[in-house]
Scaffold this motif. Structure first.
Motif, PDB file in Angstrom:
ATOM      1  N   SER A   1       0.912  -1.003  -0.118  1.00 18.25           N
ATOM      2  CA  SER A   1      -0.057   0.061  -0.111  1.00 18.25           C
ATOM      3  C   SER A   1       0.729   1.296  -0.023  1.00 18.25           C
ATOM      4  CB  SER A   1      -0.908   0.055   1.215  1.00 18.25           C
ATOM      5  OG  SER A   1      -0.109   0.314   2.465  1.00 18.25           O
ATOM      6  N   LYS A   2       0.216   2.357  -0.256  1.00 14.01           N
ATOM      7  CA  LYS A   2       0.731   3.395  -0.344  1.00 14.01           C
ATOM      8  C   LYS A   2       1.487   3.914   0.987  1.00 14.01           C
ATOM      9  CE  LYS A   2       0.097   8.478  -1.854  1.00 14.01           C
ATOM     10  NZ  LYS A   2       1.525   8.784  -2.509  1.00 14.01           N
ATOM     11  N   GLY A   3       0.714   3.411   2.150  1.00 12.80           N
ATOM     12  CA  GLY A   3       1.108   3.793   3.355  1.00 12.80           C
ATOM     13  C   GLY A   3       2.569   3.336   3.599  1.00 12.80           C
TER      14      GLY A   3
ATOM     15  N   ALA B   1       2.592   8.587  -9.386  1.00 19.26           N
ATOM     16  CA  ALA B   1       1.097   8.424 -10.034  1.00 19.26           C
ATOM     17  C   ALA B   1       0.189   9.617  -9.748  1.00 19.26           C
ATOM     18  CB  ALA B   1       0.606   7.189  -9.813  1.00 19.26           C
ATOM     19  N   ASP B   2       0.267  10.090  -8.502  1.00 20.88           N
ATOM     20  CA  ASP B   2      -0.551  11.408  -8.496  1.00 20.88           C
ATOM     21  C   ASP B   2      -0.381  12.639  -9.098  1.00 20.88           C
ATOM     22  OD1 ASP B   2       1.642  11.915  -7.317  1.00 20.88           O
ATOM     23  OD2 ASP B   2       1.033  12.520  -5.111  1.00 20.88           O
TER      24      ASP B   2
ATOM     25  N   TYR C   1      -7.645   7.206  -7.138  1.00 22.48           N
ATOM     26  CA  TYR C   1      -7.055   6.534  -8.645  1.00 22.48           C
ATOM     27  C   TYR C   1      -5.902   6.583  -8.665  1.00 22.48           C
ATOM     28  CZ  TYR C   1     -11.882   7.793  -9.614  1.00 22.48           C
ATOM     29  OH  TYR C   1     -13.366   8.096  -9.313  1.00 22.48           O
ATOM     30  N   SER C   2      -4.869   7.258  -8.357  1.00 27.44           N
ATOM     31  CA  SER C   2      -3.530   7.324  -8.359  1.00 27.44           C
ATOM     32  C   SER C   2      -3.134   6.149  -7.505  1.00 27.44           C
ATOM     33  CB  SER C   2      -3.103   8.460  -7.551  1.00 27.44           C
ATOM     34  OG  SER C   2      -3.209   9.048  -6.524  1.00 27.44           O
TER      35      SER C   2
ATOM     36  N   VAL D   1      -1.894  -1.565  -9.313  1.00 29.66           N
ATOM     37  CA  VAL D   1      -1.946  -2.063 -10.540  1.00 29.66           C
ATOM     38  C   VAL D   1      -0.545  -2.091 -11.285  1.00 29.66           C
ATOM     39  CG1 VAL D   1      -3.038  -1.997 -12.996  1.00 29.66           C
ATOM     40  CG2 VAL D   1      -4.335  -1.565 -10.940  1.00 29.66           C
ATOM     41  N   GLY D   2       0.115  -1.040 -11.287  1.00 29.88           N
ATOM     42  CA  GLY D   2       1.525  -1.128 -11.910  1.00 29.88           C
ATOM     43  C   GLY D   2       2.404  -1.813 -11.088  1.00 29.88           C
TER      44      GLY D   2
END
Length: 765
Positions: free
Chosen positions: A38-40, A704-705, A712-713, A719-720
């Motif tokens: 996760s982004k976290g 991505a943001d 969505y980012s 996904v990437g």
């Protein structure tokens, strides 16, 4: 509570007094990621400030290291255990297959046997790797009796798995070390996971780790040195603490290990050296440190990174010389004095006449390192190579064809009962004992050194011509001086042409049995190539003396060993049917190496990197340069990027820059090397490339943001990452038979396990 105080202190140092920012930093539980993907997982870089260098380095912030907290969180431990499990399972799987000698196991397995048998040998690499292989074999029950003659020989009842297993275990540590290095540098689990995945599922890294080779041992010490260096850098706020000293010492030990396996360990020494110079320069600019403190830092690094590795490196050779105390196939590469210390060598505790005499049977050794013994045999020079007379060469090994008789000019024997001694200025004939032909030269050009004259064997049973006569010259001597066995440096000047007997060091083609070229040089300057010594001396009519006084001391044999290794390295030539490549081939995965098998009935193993992994690594090199250029311009122009993006940019430029430098140092020097090169030489550089890819792609995904709003980012990131991991895993599934072995039809034939996977014509599986 102490952790919160440290973070608070650091935030104050950075000038961040915002209550909102303090609320984001203090509750560590809020920063614990629910998923390693996760982004976290990236939020832990909040403490990774660009102002690191402005903080105190004298210990006042000793308890406030901004790095490493995340490595203690449960998700990191789970990921680390997963990396360890996958790495060891992929390397140890089918470790005993194939049950025959593969590729360079014929060399390094044999050298391991030499250590077990204490038999002296010569190799172009320092001894640590072979010593460890021999030790691993000995500890697992191998008795050192397997001959390792050629690839394909069956091991049968011999216990070889211990040596393979040892190399595989060290190779299994590489993805783990890479994971920890990237995690320490980037503080991102995602970057570390990408790196570990690339290395765990790279078929090339698996293959090169599963056999009795030096490469996994070398890469283990290289990665251990980098990991220790990175850990040591993170201790900058705790100077002279126990952990600070621990990582400094481990860095030094690893550097000694890397250099002790192969000379390319010098590249990681250079990397650590540049890092140390930069670190000391930073300390010099810290005005809170006194000159006494800076001197302490300097001396600590001199001890840990110079004196300690040097001591360990010398100790490796001391053990090497103590263990290998018996005469073996490597004797002829070294000087006569060196050989006198080897049990079983004809010079060990030997006695022989002290001065050269007429009628003596001798061997003549060139003083050039690996210059060889003056040698001849029944074979003639081929058509088109000078006169078609008997070949005279220099041979690196003991052999009956090295024996020569010293004959007086004009007569064969002394008229008295005691032979006359040979003196400086005497004119002699050297008659080859086996073929009875005389050492001879004439004005035909030499086979390889065209400005020199050809040396041949001519005449028979003492008959010949004027071109068989040589004048003995003791270097530094004068007319009438005697020729001392082993100790006198002697030159042989040809009477008719005025040239001097010379060992060029060049290897003859197959017709010369790949022995060393002997010429007669018209250039009379004294060099080791034109100087010889009398080694063996047999004359029953003369009294003998003991040669024990000629044994060299440790520093002499240490220096000689290095000269021989360096010259041997530069003289390596490709073997028949063996692939060699150019450095530009390597990053594009242009050509692999055949480890085992050729035909469809053979068990085939082919060293080739996972194409997806290697091509992603190649693309990431260009991507890294572009991203650094964009980030540098943005920061220089003062664009409003946000604190998080600024931190990512600094990670990319500083930590990524260290890895890019590591890749460059382990790759670029091969373009300057004159020796033969092979695909496997790129693997240390590939490790740095994979670590750089992890950081580069992680920063790219976090950007991505710039394209999409949240959430969505976040979805695009996930996904990437999943596409990347799936591509690597699927490619590994397709190409894994290259590592674990395959039989049956070849790739271009129907029914092959690799059908349709020969994506490049240069791949030979």
């Amino acid at each position: 509570m102490a952790k919160e105080e440290c973070i608070s202190q650091r935030n104050k140092t950075a000038g961040d007094t915002s209550a909102l920012r303090n609320r984001k930093v203090f509750p560590s539980s809020e920063k614990t990621p629910s998923s390693p993907l996760s982004k976290g997982t990236h939020s832990q870089t909040a403490g990774h400030h660009s102002e690191d260098d402005a903080q105190s380095s004298n210990g006042t912030s000793a308890q406030c290291s901004t790095r490493g907290n995340n490595s203690e969180e449960p998700p990191s431990r789970v990921l680390l255990m997963l990396v360890v499990g996958l790495s060891f399972s992929t390397r140890l799987y089918k470790i005993a297959d194939p049950p025959h000698v593969c590729w360079d196991e014929t060399h390094f397995g044999k050298m391991g046997s030499y250590y077990i048998n204490r038999t002296f040998f010569f190799d172009v690499h320092p001894p640590l790797g072979k010593m460890l292989i021999g030790l691993a074999g000995y500890m697992t029950g191998y008795d050192g009796t397997f001959p390792f003659v050629k690839p394909g020989d069956k091991y049968e009842h011999h216990n070889y798995w211990g040596m393979r297993g040892f190399c595989a275990v060290l190779g299994s540590c590489l993805p783990v070390f890479a994971y920890l290095i990237v995690l320490e540098l980037s503080q991102s689990h995602t970057a570390a996971l990408i790196t570990a995945t690339l290395l765990i599922f790279d078929t090339g890294s698996i293959t090169i780790s599963q056999y009795i080779l030096l490469d996994p041992i070398l890469m283990f010490f290289i990665m251990a040195a980098v990991l220790s260096m990175v850990k040591f850098n993170q201790q900058r706020y705790r100077p002279f603490s126990a952990t600070w000293w621990l990582w400094l010492v481990l860095t030094g030990v690893s550097l000694a290990g890397a250099l002790g396996v192969k000379f390319v360990g010098l590249f990681v020494i250079l990397l650590v050296g540049l890092n140390t110079v930069w670190d000391l320069w930073r300390l010099l600019g810290d005005l809170s440190l006194s000159l006494v403190d800076i001197t302490k830092h300097l001396l600590a690094r001199v001890v840990g990174l110079i004196l300690l590795p040097l001591l360990l490196y010398i100790t490796i050779f001391a053990i090497h010389f103590v263990v290998l105390n018996k005469s073996g196939p490597g004797d002829g590469f070294f000087s006569s004095a060196f050989q006198s210390r080897l049990i079983g060598n004809n010079l060990h505790n030997a006695s022989m006449p002290e001065y050269l005499a007429y009628g003596s049977t001798i061997t003549v050794k060139n003083l050039r390192i690996a210059g060889g013994y003056l040698h001849s045999h029944w074979h003639l020079y081929p058509e088109g190579v000078g006169a078609k007379q008997q070949q005279v060469t220099a041979y690196l090994h003991k052999d009956y064809n090295n024996l020569w008789l010293v004959q007086r000019h004009g007569e064969n024997e002394s008229q008295s009962g005691t032979p006359d001694l040979v003196r400086h200025g005497d004119i002699i004939r050297l008659e080859h004992k086996e073929t009875t032909r005389n050492l001879h030269t004439h004005l035909h050009e030499a086979p390889l050194t065209k400005k020199h004259f050809q040396v041949t064997g001519y005449g028979i049973n003492g008959t010949g011509d004027i071109n068989d006569l040589w004048q003995v010259e003791v270097c530094g001597g004068q007319k009438g001086d005697l020729v001392k066995v082993l100790r006198s440096k002697v030159r042989f000047l040809h009477r008719a042409t005025g040239c001097v007997l010379y060992s060029s060091g060049k290897t003859l083609p197959k017709w010369g049995w790949e022995q060393v070229e002997v010429t007669c040089s018209p250039y009379l300057k004294e060099t080791p190539s034109s100087q010889w010594n009398i080694e063996d001396h047999i004359n029953p009519k003369l009294p003998n003396i003991s040669l024990s006084v000629l044994k060299p001391h440790f520093l002499e044999i240490l220096l000689e060993s290095h000269i021989v290794m360096i010259r041997g390295n530069s003289g390596l030539k490709p073997k028949d049917n063996e692939m060699n490549s150019k450095p530009w081939h390597w990053p594009i995965n242009y050509q692999g190496l055949r480890f085992s098998g050729v035909n469809d009935t053979d068990y085939r193993v082919y060293l080739l990197g996972n194409p997806v992994v290697w091509w992603i690594n190649l693309a990431s090199l260009g991507l890294y340069v572009i991203m650094v250029a964009v980030a540098s311009v943005a920061l220089q122009r003062g664009f409003s990027l946000g604190q998080k993006r600024i931190e990512d940019s600094h990670v990319l430029m500083r930590e990524g820059g260290q890895l890019f430098l590591g890749w460059l140092l382990h790759y670029a020097p091969f373009y300057t090397m004159g020796r033969v090169l092979y695909y496997h030489h790129y693997f240390p550089a590939m490790l740095f490339n994979s670590m750089l890819t992890g950081i580069t792609l992680d920063v790219l995904l976090k950007s991505a943001d710039l394209l999409l709003r949240r959430p969505y980012s976040d979805w695009l990131q996930r996904v990437g990452l999943m596409v990347l991991l799936f591509s690597v895993l699927y490619s590994f599934y397709l190409f894994h038979p290259l590592s674990y072995g395959m039989t049956g039809p070849l790739a271009h034939e129907a029914g092959s396990a690799m059908a349709g996977l020969k994506w490049m014509d240069s791949w030979e599986f």
